[in-house]
Write a protein that holds these residues in place. Structure first.
Motif, mmCIF file in Angstrom:
data_model
loop_
_atom_site.group_PDB
_atom_site.id
_atom_site.type_symbol
_atom_site.label_atom_id
_atom_site.label_comp_id
_atom_site.label_asym_id
_atom_site.label_seq_id
_atom_site.Cartn_x
_atom_site.Cartn_y
_atom_site.Cartn_z
ATOM 1 N N TYR A 289 -8.709 33.037 58.785
ATOM 2 C CA TYR A 289 -8.370 32.224 57.616
ATOM 3 C C TYR A 289 -8.468 30.718 57.859
ATOM 4 N N ALA A 290 -8.748 30.317 59.093
ATOM 5 C CA ALA A 290 -8.781 28.894 59.416
ATOM 6 C C ALA A 290 -9.984 28.220 58.752
ATOM 7 N N PRO A 291 -9.775 27.087 58.108
ATOM 8 C CA PRO A 291 -10.877 26.395 57.435
ATOM 9 C C PRO A 291 -11.737 25.585 58.401
ATOM 10 N N ALA A 292 -12.919 25.214 57.943
ATOM 11 C CA ALA A 292 -13.783 24.308 58.694
ATOM 12 C C ALA A 292 -13.238 22.907 58.467
ATOM 13 N N ALA A 293 -12.322 22.486 59.313
ATOM 14 C CA ALA A 293 -11.623 21.219 59.089
ATOM 15 C C ALA A 293 -11.160 20.640 60.420
ATOM 16 N N TYR A 294 -12.108 20.011 61.125
ATOM 17 C CA TYR A 294 -11.781 19.355 62.390
ATOM 18 C C TYR A 294 -11.853 17.849 62.204
ATOM 19 N N PRO A 295 -10.903 17.066 62.717
ATOM 20 C CA PRO A 295 -9.770 17.457 63.562
ATOM 21 C C PRO A 295 -8.485 17.761 62.796
ATOM 22 N N ASP A 296 -8.576 17.939 61.468
ATOM 23 C CA ASP A 296 -7.385 18.173 60.649
ATOM 24 C C ASP A 296 -6.529 19.324 61.178
ATOM 25 N N VAL A 297 -7.201 20.457 61.435
ATOM 26 C CA VAL A 297 -6.465 21.632 61.914
ATOM 27 C C VAL A 297 -5.938 21.395 63.327
ATOM 28 N N HIS A 298 -6.693 20.678 64.136
ATOM 29 C CA HIS A 298 -6.207 20.326 65.483
ATOM 30 C C HIS A 298 -4.874 19.588 65.386
ATOM 31 N N HIS A 299 -4.821 18.576 64.540
ATOM 32 C CA HIS A 299 -3.568 17.817 64.369
ATOM 33 C C HIS A 299 -2.462 18.710 63.810
ATOM 34 N N LEU A 300 -2.835 19.586 62.887
ATOM 35 C CA LEU A 300 -1.857 20.461 62.233
ATOM 36 C C LEU A 300 -1.189 21.400 63.225
ATOM 37 N N THR A 301 -1.974 21.975 64.138
ATOM 38 C CA THR A 301 -1.448 22.994 65.054
ATOM 39 C C THR A 301 -0.946 22.429 66.379
ATOM 40 N N ALA A 302 -1.191 21.141 66.644
ATOM 41 C CA ALA A 302 -0.805 20.572 67.940
ATOM 42 C C ALA A 302 0.679 20.804 68.275
ATOM 43 N N PRO A 303 1.619 20.559 67.350
ATOM 44 C CA PRO A 303 3.025 20.804 67.684
ATOM 45 C C PRO A 303 3.323 22.281 67.964
ATOM 46 N N LEU A 304 2.612 23.178 67.290
ATOM 47 C CA LEU A 304 2.819 24.608 67.530
ATOM 48 C C LEU A 304 2.404 24.977 68.951
ATOM 49 N N ARG A 305 1.253 24.473 69.372
ATOM 50 C CA ARG A 305 0.761 24.775 70.711
ATOM 51 C C ARG A 305 1.673 24.167 71.784
ATOM 52 N N LYS A 306 2.169 22.986 71.503
ATOM 53 C CA LYS A 306 3.084 22.341 72.449
ATOM 54 C C LYS A 306 4.386 23.125 72.559
ATOM 55 N N ALA A 307 4.885 23.596 71.413
ATOM 56 C CA ALA A 307 6.129 24.374 71.416
ATOM 57 C C ALA A 307 5.933 25.721 72.106
ATOM 58 N N ALA A 308 4.764 26.339 71.896
ATOM 59 C CA ALA A 308 4.494 27.619 72.544
ATOM 60 C C ALA A 308 4.452 27.446 74.056
ATOM 61 N N ALA A 309 3.860 26.349 74.508
ATOM 62 C CA ALA A 309 3.808 26.078 75.946
ATOM 63 C C ALA A 309 5.213 25.893 76.499
ATOM 64 N N LYS A 310 6.034 25.150 75.774
ATOM 65 C CA LYS A 310 7.406 24.904 76.214
ATOM 66 C C LYS A 310 8.207 26.198 76.274
ATOM 67 N N ALA A 311 7.905 27.110 75.332
ATOM 68 C CA ALA A 311 8.616 28.390 75.272
ATOM 69 C C ALA A 311 8.038 29.418 76.245
ATOM 70 N N GLY A 312 6.930 29.078 76.907
ATOM 71 C CA GLY A 312 6.301 30.021 77.822
ATOM 72 C C GLY A 312 5.650 31.180 77.106
ATOM 73 N N ASP A 313 5.143 30.930 75.908
ATOM 74 C CA ASP A 313 4.538 31.978 75.093
ATOM 75 C C ASP A 313 3.024 31.802 75.032
ATOM 76 N N ALA A 314 2.314 32.547 75.851
ATOM 77 C CA ALA A 314 0.857 32.437 75.899
ATOM 78 C C ALA A 314 0.197 32.923 74.617
ATOM 79 N N GLN A 315 0.937 33.698 73.815
ATOM 80 C CA GLN A 315 0.363 34.213 72.577
ATOM 81 C C GLN A 315 0.212 33.133 71.503
ATOM 82 N N GLY A 316 0.793 31.964 71.752
ATOM 83 C CA GLY A 316 0.657 30.877 70.801
ATOM 84 C C GLY A 316 -0.182 29.724 71.326
#
Length: 357
Positions: A289-316
């Motif tokens: 479902y991800a749109p062709a929208a770079y770097p918009d989506v990169h900026h959008l998901t950056a906090p999620l990826r950072k939080a997943a790393a902090k939580a030790g969750d490789a699935q995110g």
């Protein structure tokens, strides 16, 4: 290899400039010290942040190294599609207890400021991703004594690289981990990438400048294969993700050889641009479902990826990896270069004596 590339790196081994914290100064310096070409990734950093890392590398090695820049991206994203994707990610934000990022956080990645730094304080090599820099940019870098490379994913793109005046072209096959360096992001072309050996042959017949082959290379024998196909050197990314000096998250390094991750896939889930990653929960649930929208989506998901790393969750996490990820070796980067060089020498000897296995 061309004489210039031979002077830059005695071994035809280039460490890919992996953005997002993987290609740290310690990794680049170790690769260069061992006779390869280490690279810093300036992507997602400020101009000053890039300059500070350049100073660190210079403090660690006197050998040549490179810096990679992302080209500014045109405003082609559909804001409505980005909004829809943001609503879809609301559950992720709740799960990781973080807000989504601002998709309008900038499109040029500080390109002009970084170029100014690299012209004032020249480095031996500069490469470009996501497009072709203007001829005047490449000419200015050449006058400063900098060797330039530009990524291409087709023979047509390679011709554009040569016409712009770059010193060499990086032929990136579809097997490569991380972002495909296409010059134009065309959703209709998704999944139509060219395999590396075919691409190297096509590019070699299309341009007169040296070709650096990139995509899925993990062993010296594969380096020998791309050199035999006409490349001047090989660029390896995933092979160095697992290196001791790599800045990759421990979960990312472990995932490369974890049997839980059975394959890679090109996805827009994390950034809005096609990039190859290990298939995990986030990619499966959101990739379609991800749109062709770079770097918009990169900026959008950056906090999620950072939080997943902090939580030790490789699935995110965005577990960038090429198709050869299962062959990753956890070694010091310098030792990995030496092993690859020895494997390359053995493969060349076997080919010359007719004893290839």
């Amino acid at each position: 290899m061309s004489s210039v590339l031979t002077d830059i790196c005695p071994h035809p081994i280039v460490q890919a400039p992996m953005a997002g914290g993987v290609a740290v100064p310690q990794l680049a310096a170790a690769v260069s010290e061992a006779g390869g070409l280490g690279f810093l990734a300036a992507g997602y950093k400020t101009a000053d942040g890039m300059y500070q890392e350049i100073k660190q590398v210079r403090g660690l090695t006197s050998r040549p190294f490179g810096v990679n820049l992302f080209l500014p991206q045109p405003e082609t994203a559909d804001p409505a599609a980005v909004d829809v994707y943001a609503h879809q990610l609301a559950g992720e934000a709740s799960w990781y207890e973080t807000a989504l990022g601002d998709p309008d956080s900038g499109r040029d990645d500080g390109y002009d400021a970084k170029l100014a730094v690299l012209l004032d304080n020249p480095v031996p090599v500069v490469s470009f991703h996501f497009g072709v820099p203007a001829r005047e940019v490449l000419d200015s870098l050449r006058r400063a004594g900098t060797f330039t490379l530009v990524t291409a994913t087709t023979a047509e793109e390679a011709r554009a690289v040569e016409q712009a005046g770059a010193d060499a072209v990086i032929a990136q096959g579809v097997e490569a981990g991380g972002h495909q360096g296409t010059h134009r992001d065309d959703p209709e072309a998704d999944g139509s990438g060219v395999g590396l050996l075919s691409l190297v042959a096509q590019v070699r017949e299309s341009v007169g400048i040296p070709v650096v082959a990139a995509g899925g290379i993990m062993r010296g024998g594969q380096i020998a294969a791309v050199l035999a196909a006409g490349a001047a050197a090989a660029q390896l990314g995933t092979a160095f993700v697992a290196a001791h000096e790599s800045g990759a998250h421990a979960l990312h390094k472990q995932a490369l050889t974890d049997p839980l991750y059975v394959r890679t896939e090109l996805t827009r889930a994390f950034s809005g641009r096609p990039a190859r990653a290990l298939v995990n929960r986030f990619l499966r649930e959101h990739g379609p479902y991800a749109p062709a929208a770079y770097p918009d989506v990169h900026h959008l998901t950056a906090p999620l990826r950072k939080a997943a790393a902090k939580a030790g969750d490789a699935q995110g996490l965005a577990l960038w990896a090429g198709q050869g990820h299962r062959m990753a070796r956890e070694l010091p980067a310098g030792q990995l270069v030496e092993v690859l060089a020895a494997e390359l020498a053995a493969a060349r000897t076997a080919l010359s004596t007719g004893g290839a296995r």
